[in-house]
Enzyme design. Structure first.
Site, PDB file in Angstrom:
ATOM      1  CG  LEU A  71      12.097  53.673 133.362  1.00 23.99           C
ATOM      2  CD1 LEU A  71      11.900  55.251 134.648  1.00 23.99           C
ATOM      3  CD2 LEU A  71      11.198  53.211 132.768  1.00 23.99           C
ATOM      4  CB  SER A  72      17.082  52.333 129.217  1.00 23.53           C
ATOM      5  OG  SER A  72      17.528  51.427 129.435  1.00 23.53           O
ATOM      6  N   PRO A  73      18.815  52.064 132.339  1.00 20.91           N
ATOM      7  CG  PRO A  73      19.780  49.975 134.171  1.00 20.91           C
ATOM      8  CD  PRO A  73      18.359  50.483 133.881  1.00 20.91           C
TER       9      PRO A  73
END
Lengths: 226, 214
Positions: free
Chosen positions: B15-17
């Site tokens: 979910l974390s770029p």
């Protein structure tokens, strides 16, 4: 004559250790890259207020992290950062209003001394754990930067004038209009685009955007343009 | 035989770029530096809850900044990140619980596929292009059935707790184990510092493959 230098604006506050790191790296590169570095004294407290953000140190795990991060980066970037004994008191109670107003008037009257006076204020608060809020503290920093005591006193007397207060406010507003939620903020003006970069850790990206070479945080002085 | 490889743990969530950026840089360097990269699927929502932090995207100016920052870093680091149109929906509504539990069971059962499956999930969330990770559909289905088992739920929770004990307030977190010291580094922008701490060379975010150790 070669291409025109690209303007880099650095919005900074001496209360911010990451601002110091960004400042030193950009001061090194201003003589290497084809840029014109404009130092812009800003009030981080004003940025926080306007953006609705909070200083990271208010979250316990971030405060703990910052202490290590600032120390390691100081070593890597060769900037003599040492945390003040009472970190929270310095940041939250003492602040930097007078110091940043002083730098604002230095920029107005002696822009050629702005880099040195800024550095001396950082050295006080973020290297030697010395005060930067009292008049004599600010005078000491100005003198160390090469300003005469008399001249420093004159400028200090002007810090509470509307002109100086407004100028600091305008600079802080300018940073906010660029989208700042903290400091340091580097704004790079290229021919076709303007980039706002937050933090001391976007310098390699900045080099890429400028089409310049990244030589690490401590570039060899020998490559400096004269 | 040379000195032992230093262990690097990468705690990440698809979910974390920024986790994707850190992941790609470390995957490039794992064959260049004398390190052993341990991928640790973690739940960023769990980190936020435990640390009392909030996702940066909740502050309007940070959300605006992140869009540009992620795009520029994607270009510089040569990672095909494109923010999804429903950026906020993805982060706040959909979350990543099933995906991270799936990666947890992949790590348990097929650790050799963890890198590829992680990348495939990032590509789906953060990129318009999708690639196959090489797992058979049948096997993937089997693993997917296990995501809600206690074993998998607990493993993900344990990894998330481990990140918290290292002091994480967000992801990605890279933990470097050196002889005399352990360093926790937050973000995708501490890789040059990591090189310095390891005594290794920083060759930029896209190092030449030719220098790779075999």
């Amino acid at each position: 004559m070669g291409p025109l230098p690209r303007t880099l604006e650095l919005f900074y506050d001496v209360l911010s250790p990451y601002s110091w790191l960004a400042f030193e790296v950009l001061c090194r590169y201003k003589n290497i890259w084809n840029v014109s570095l404009q130092l812009r004294p800003t009030l981080i407290a004003g940025i926080m207020k306007d953006s609705g953000n909070q200083p990271p140190a208010l979250l316990p795990r971030k405060a703990l992290y910052m202490k290590n991060d600032v120390r390691l980066l100081g070593q890597h970037l060769q900037v003599p950062i040492h945390l003040p004994k009472d970190f929270f008191f310095v940041i939250f109670e003492k602040g930097s209003l007078t110091a940043m107003r002083f730098l604002t008037v230095v920029k107005l009257e002696h822009p050629e001394l702005l880099e040195k006076v800024s550095r001396e204020l950082w050295m006080r608060v973020w290297s030697r754990d010395e005060d930067i809020t009292e008049p004599q503290s600010i005078l000491a920093a100005a003198e160390k930067a090469g300003m005469s005591t008399g001249r420093a006193r004159e400028l200090l007397e002007r810090v509470s004038t509307p002109q100086v207060k407004n100028q600091l406010k305008e600079t802080t507003d300018a940073a906010c209009r660029y989208g700042a939620f903290g400091l340091p903020v580097t704004v790079a003006h290229l021919d076709d685009e303007t980039y706002m970069l937050f933090g001391s850790d976007r310098m390699e990206l900045l080099a890429h955007l400028l089409g310049e070479k990244w030589l690490g945080p401590v570039p060899p002085a020998a490559t400096a343009r004269l």
